[in-house]
Design a protein around this motif. Structure first.
Motif, PDB file in Angstrom:
ATOM      1  N   SER A   1       0.820  -1.209   0.000  1.00 14.69           N
ATOM      2  CA  SER A   1       0.000   0.000   0.000  1.00 14.69           C
ATOM      3  C   SER A   1       0.859   1.266   0.000  1.00 14.69           C
ATOM      4  N   PRO A   2       0.217   2.408  -0.217  1.00 17.96           N
ATOM      5  CA  PRO A   2       0.973   3.656  -0.254  1.00 17.96           C
ATOM      6  C   PRO A   2       1.752   3.905   1.032  1.00 17.96           C
ATOM      7  N   GLY A   3       2.969   4.347   0.871  1.00 17.09           N
ATOM      8  CA  GLY A   3       3.749   4.790   2.010  1.00 17.09           C
ATOM      9  C   GLY A   3       4.352   3.706   2.867  1.00 17.09           C
ATOM     10  N   CYS A   4       4.246   2.456   2.457  1.00 19.13           N
ATOM     11  CA  CYS A   4       4.876   1.428   3.288  1.00 19.13           C
ATOM     12  C   CYS A   4       6.371   1.353   2.968  1.00 19.13           C
ATOM     13  N   VAL A   5       7.110   0.808   3.909  1.00 12.86           N
ATOM     14  CA  VAL A   5       8.561   0.742   3.772  1.00 12.86           C
ATOM     15  C   VAL A   5       9.001  -0.706   3.917  1.00 12.86           C
ATOM     16  N   LEU A   6       9.689  -1.222   2.936  1.00  9.83           N
ATOM     17  CA  LEU A   6      10.301  -2.541   3.077  1.00  9.83           C
ATOM     18  C   LEU A   6      11.796  -2.323   3.247  1.00  9.83           C
ATOM     19  N   HIS A   7      12.290  -2.742   4.380  1.00 11.69           N
ATOM     20  CA  HIS A   7      13.677  -2.470   4.733  1.00 11.69           C
ATOM     21  C   HIS A   7      14.298  -3.786   5.176  1.00 11.69           C
ATOM     22  N   PRO A   8      15.147  -4.394   4.363  1.00 14.29           N
ATOM     23  CA  PRO A   8      15.735  -5.669   4.772  1.00 14.29           C
ATOM     24  C   PRO A   8      16.456  -5.531   6.113  1.00 14.29           C
ATOM     25  N   PRO A   9      16.224  -6.454   7.028  1.00 14.63           N
ATOM     26  CA  PRO A   9      16.796  -6.308   8.366  1.00 14.63           C
ATOM     27  C   PRO A   9      18.295  -6.577   8.371  1.00 14.63           C
ATOM     28  N   ARG A  10      18.951  -5.918   9.299  1.00 15.57           N
ATOM     29  CA  ARG A  10      20.368  -6.218   9.473  1.00 15.57           C
ATOM     30  C   ARG A  10      20.509  -7.204  10.606  1.00 15.57           C
ATOM     31  N   LYS A  11      21.533  -7.988  10.533  1.00 15.02           N
ATOM     32  CA  LYS A  11      21.809  -8.857  11.671  1.00 15.02           C
ATOM     33  C   LYS A  11      23.294  -8.903  11.949  1.00 15.02           C
ATOM     34  N   TYR A  12      23.581  -9.095  13.201  1.00 16.15           N
ATOM     35  CA  TYR A  12      24.959  -9.101  13.651  1.00 16.15           C
ATOM     36  C   TYR A  12      25.262 -10.510  14.101  1.00 16.15           C
ATOM     37  N   HIS A  13      26.163 -11.157  13.398  1.00 17.22           N
ATOM     38  CA  HIS A  13      26.413 -12.557  13.702  1.00 17.22           C
ATOM     39  C   HIS A  13      27.905 -12.834  13.603  1.00 17.22           C
ATOM     40  N   ARG A  14      28.463 -13.358  14.651  1.00 16.68           N
ATOM     41  CA  ARG A  14      29.881 -13.709  14.694  1.00 16.68           C
ATOM     42  C   ARG A  14      30.781 -12.570  14.229  1.00 16.68           C
ATOM     43  N   GLY A  15      30.478 -11.402  14.742  1.00 16.55           N
ATOM     44  CA  GLY A  15      31.366 -10.278  14.472  1.00 16.55           C
ATOM     45  C   GLY A  15      31.213  -9.640  13.118  1.00 16.55           C
ATOM     46  N   THR A  16      30.283 -10.140  12.298  1.00 18.60           N
ATOM     47  CA  THR A  16      30.059  -9.458  11.031  1.00 18.60           C
ATOM     48  C   THR A  16      28.619  -8.979  10.973  1.00 18.60           C
TER      49      THR A  16
ATOM     50  N   THR B   1      18.069 -11.327   3.414  1.00 18.86           N
ATOM     51  CA  THR B   1      17.036 -11.208   2.399  1.00 18.86           C
ATOM     52  C   THR B   1      15.676 -11.181   3.065  1.00 18.86           C
ATOM     53  N   GLN B   2      14.842 -10.259   2.622  1.00 16.04           N
ATOM     54  CA  GLN B   2      13.499 -10.176   3.175  1.00 16.04           C
ATOM     55  C   GLN B   2      12.567 -10.943   2.250  1.00 16.04           C
ATOM     56  N   LYS B   3      11.914 -11.947   2.803  1.00 11.43           N
ATOM     57  CA  LYS B   3      11.050 -12.772   1.966  1.00 11.43           C
ATOM     58  C   LYS B   3       9.588 -12.539   2.323  1.00 11.43           C
ATOM     59  N   ILE B   4       8.801 -12.302   1.313  1.00  8.78           N
ATOM     60  CA  ILE B   4       7.378 -12.070   1.507  1.00  8.78           C
ATOM     61  C   ILE B   4       6.634 -13.086   0.674  1.00  8.78           C
ATOM     62  N   GLY B   5       5.648 -13.745   1.275  1.00 20.52           N
ATOM     63  CA  GLY B   5       4.964 -14.848   0.613  1.00 20.52           C
ATOM     64  C   GLY B   5       3.889 -14.400  -0.358  1.00 20.52           C
ATOM     65  N   ASP B   6       3.010 -15.334  -0.714  1.00 12.84           N
ATOM     66  CA  ASP B   6       1.924 -15.047  -1.647  1.00 12.84           C
ATOM     67  C   ASP B   6       0.748 -14.420  -0.903  1.00 12.84           C
ATOM     68  N   ASN B   7      -0.033 -13.649  -1.658  1.00 13.29           N
ATOM     69  CA  ASN B   7      -1.304 -13.171  -1.137  1.00 13.29           C
ATOM     70  C   ASN B   7      -1.125 -12.401   0.178  1.00 13.29           C
ATOM     71  N   VAL B   8      -0.231 -11.450   0.145  1.00 17.64           N
ATOM     72  CA  VAL B   8       0.088 -10.683   1.350  1.00 17.64           C
ATOM     73  C   VAL B   8      -0.367  -9.250   1.150  1.00 17.64           C
ATOM     74  N   TYR B   9      -1.033  -8.716   2.161  1.00 16.73           N
ATOM     75  CA  TYR B   9      -1.416  -7.309   2.120  1.00 16.73           C
ATOM     76  C   TYR B   9      -0.587  -6.552   3.136  1.00 16.73           C
ATOM     77  N   ILE B  10       0.024  -5.464   2.701  1.00 13.34           N
ATOM     78  CA  ILE B  10       0.767  -4.605   3.619  1.00 13.34           C
ATOM     79  C   ILE B  10       0.125  -3.239   3.592  1.00 13.34           C
ATOM     80  N   GLY B  11      -0.348  -2.800   4.729  1.00 12.00           N
ATOM     81  CA  GLY B  11      -1.174  -1.606   4.812  1.00 12.00           C
ATOM     82  C   GLY B  11      -0.395  -0.317   4.609  1.00 12.00           C
ATOM     83  N   PRO B  12      -1.124   0.793   4.451  1.00 13.67           N
ATOM     84  CA  PRO B  12      -0.476   2.084   4.231  1.00 13.67           C
ATOM     85  C   PRO B  12       0.398   2.477   5.412  1.00 13.67           C
ATOM     86  N   GLY B  13       1.584   2.945   5.107  1.00 14.90           N
ATOM     87  CA  GLY B  13       2.468   3.451   6.148  1.00 14.90           C
ATOM     88  C   GLY B  13       3.090   2.403   7.039  1.00 14.90           C
ATOM     89  N   ALA B  14       2.920   1.134   6.710  1.00 15.71           N
ATOM     90  CA  ALA B  14       3.547   0.101   7.540  1.00 15.71           C
ATOM     91  C   ALA B  14       5.054   0.099   7.285  1.00 15.71           C
TER      92      ALA B  14
END
Lengths: 223, 186
Positions: free
Chosen positions: B78-93, B98-111
């Protein structure tokens, strides 16, 4: 997509094109993404190693903005006051011809300390201390002061003119609590790694915003 | 952009993805849309936040290294939503996953989505915030304005809401939200 830039600036942020480019003091080691926006008429200074994600916005319409060393400002985050109040006088004050009113509008100085993290859609209209993080969609009211190592969790707000002591956390329905100090050094390690990674990922475009190169460098050296 | 003619708001690709001209997509080469995905105006997708694979030992991971965001079929952003792949800190790096989104998913405005994985048939309400590396499993529903903390796992079929998000009910499997109609109507 390259086509997204010109259309969106005209659609979503008409202010950005209407307002003049601010005088800036940018450290050569900071990273400002191509589609980040700096606007306003007061000076903006950005410290070394700070990273501005695409679509981050810094507004100095109502006072100077100073951003410290190693800050991360995410997309859609806004530093600065977009409009003075909601009474519709915005447009009058936005233009440079304000001489009609006898008293000039009050200025609000905004200062972000070192290692401040602003997550997506955070709005900051006050000052933030060293190492604090303002998480997604949180809002810091006008003229308020956040201490060191604070954390404002997503969608929480700090009202205008309020003050937050060091190591505070705002969570849930704007409840507050204190955190015990001790984790700063560990957080700093991760933060530095993140800065390092972001620098490789985000192509910077300093030249776009660098104004008054000679005086800017001089002021940067002095501070 | 050369021809001057009245254009619709959406660019439709061969796979049926409808991408708004006013969406703000960064790092297009690292995004895979599963087909019939709708990206509406002012939606921000951060495809530029790639996995920075510093580990040389994991050769298998090199192949997925160039993917930041992946969606399934009938994902509606929807309008204004933000998809931001998460960062992770693992073993010093520190690296982004990768952000994975499945089928038939609704993401609302501004999420604001910093979740690692969103399953299929998921509904995410307006203004919700999904924290870093959270997991939303199949059929779950996140209510408007919910704040899912980082690392939280929302189980299959649960409804969560509030700040921080807690389980408030179950969706049941009777009538899942159907993205097809939304896709057709846009």
């Amino acid at each position: 997509m390259s086509s997204s830039k010109p259309t969106s600036t005209s659609q979503q942020r008409p202010k950005a094109s209407a307002l003049p480019k601010p005088p800036t003091t940018l450290d050569p080691t900071c990273v400002i993404a191509d589609s980040a926006i700096l606007t306003g008429k007061y000076p903006i200074s950005i410290g070394p190693q700070t990273v501005l994600h695409p679509r981050a916005m810094i507004i100095s319409a109502y006072g100077p903005v100073t951003i410290g060393r190693g800050c991360i400002i995410s997309e859609k985050a806004v530093v600065g006051i977009a409009k003075q109040d909601d009474s519709g006088t915005k447009d009058v004050e936005m233009t440079t011809a304000v001489a009609t009113t006898s008293t000039p509008p009050p200025t609000y100085e905004i200062h972000l300390g070192d290692d401040v993290v602003l997550e997506p859609a955070a709005v900051v209209e006050g000052s933030i201390g060293l190492g604090s993080s303002i998480q997604a969609g949180a809002r810091i009211g006008k003229g308020s002061v956040v201490g060191k190592y604070c954390k404002i969790t997503p969608l929480c707000t700090l009202p205008p003119g309020d003050e937050l002591s060091d190591f505070s956390i705002i969570y849930g329905k704007n409840q507050r609590r204190q955190e015990r100090p001790g984790l700063e050094r560990l957080r700093k390690v991760v933060h530095d790694k993140e800065l390092e990674v972001l620098r490789t990922l985000i192509p910077g475009n300093l030249a776009k915003w660098q104004t008054t190169a000679a005086s800017g460098v001089g002021a940067g050296g002095a501070s | 952009m050369a021809p001057k003619q009245a254009k619709g708001e959406y660019i439709e690709t061969e796979a049926g993805n409808k991408v708004s001209r006013r969406s703000q997509i960064h790092g297009t080469t690292n995004i895979i849309l599963g087909g019939r995905t709708v990206i509406q105006a002012e939606a921000v997708i951060r495809g530029d936040l790639l996995r920075t694979s510093t580990s040389t030992s994991s050769g298998a991971q090199q192949s997925v290294a160039s993917l930041a965001v992946q969606t399934g079929k009938y994902a509606i952003l929807s309008p204004g939503c933000v998809l931001h792949p998460p960062r992770k800190y693992h073993r010093g790096t520190l690296s982004h996953t990768t952000q994975k989104i499945g089928d038939n998913v609704y993401i609302g405005p501004g999420a604001i989505i910093e979740a690692a994985t969103i399953g299929s048939n998921v509904w995410i309400g307006a203004g919700a915030v999904l924290g870093r590396l959270s997991f939303i499993r199949d059929g779950a529903k996140v209510l408007d304005g919910a704040v899912v903390p980082g690392g939280m796992i929302v189980n299959s079929g649960d409804i969560v809401g509030g700040r921080p998000a807690r389980k408030v009910g179950e969706t049941g499997w009777g009538d899942p939200w159907d993205g097809r109609e939304a896709w057709r109507s846009i």
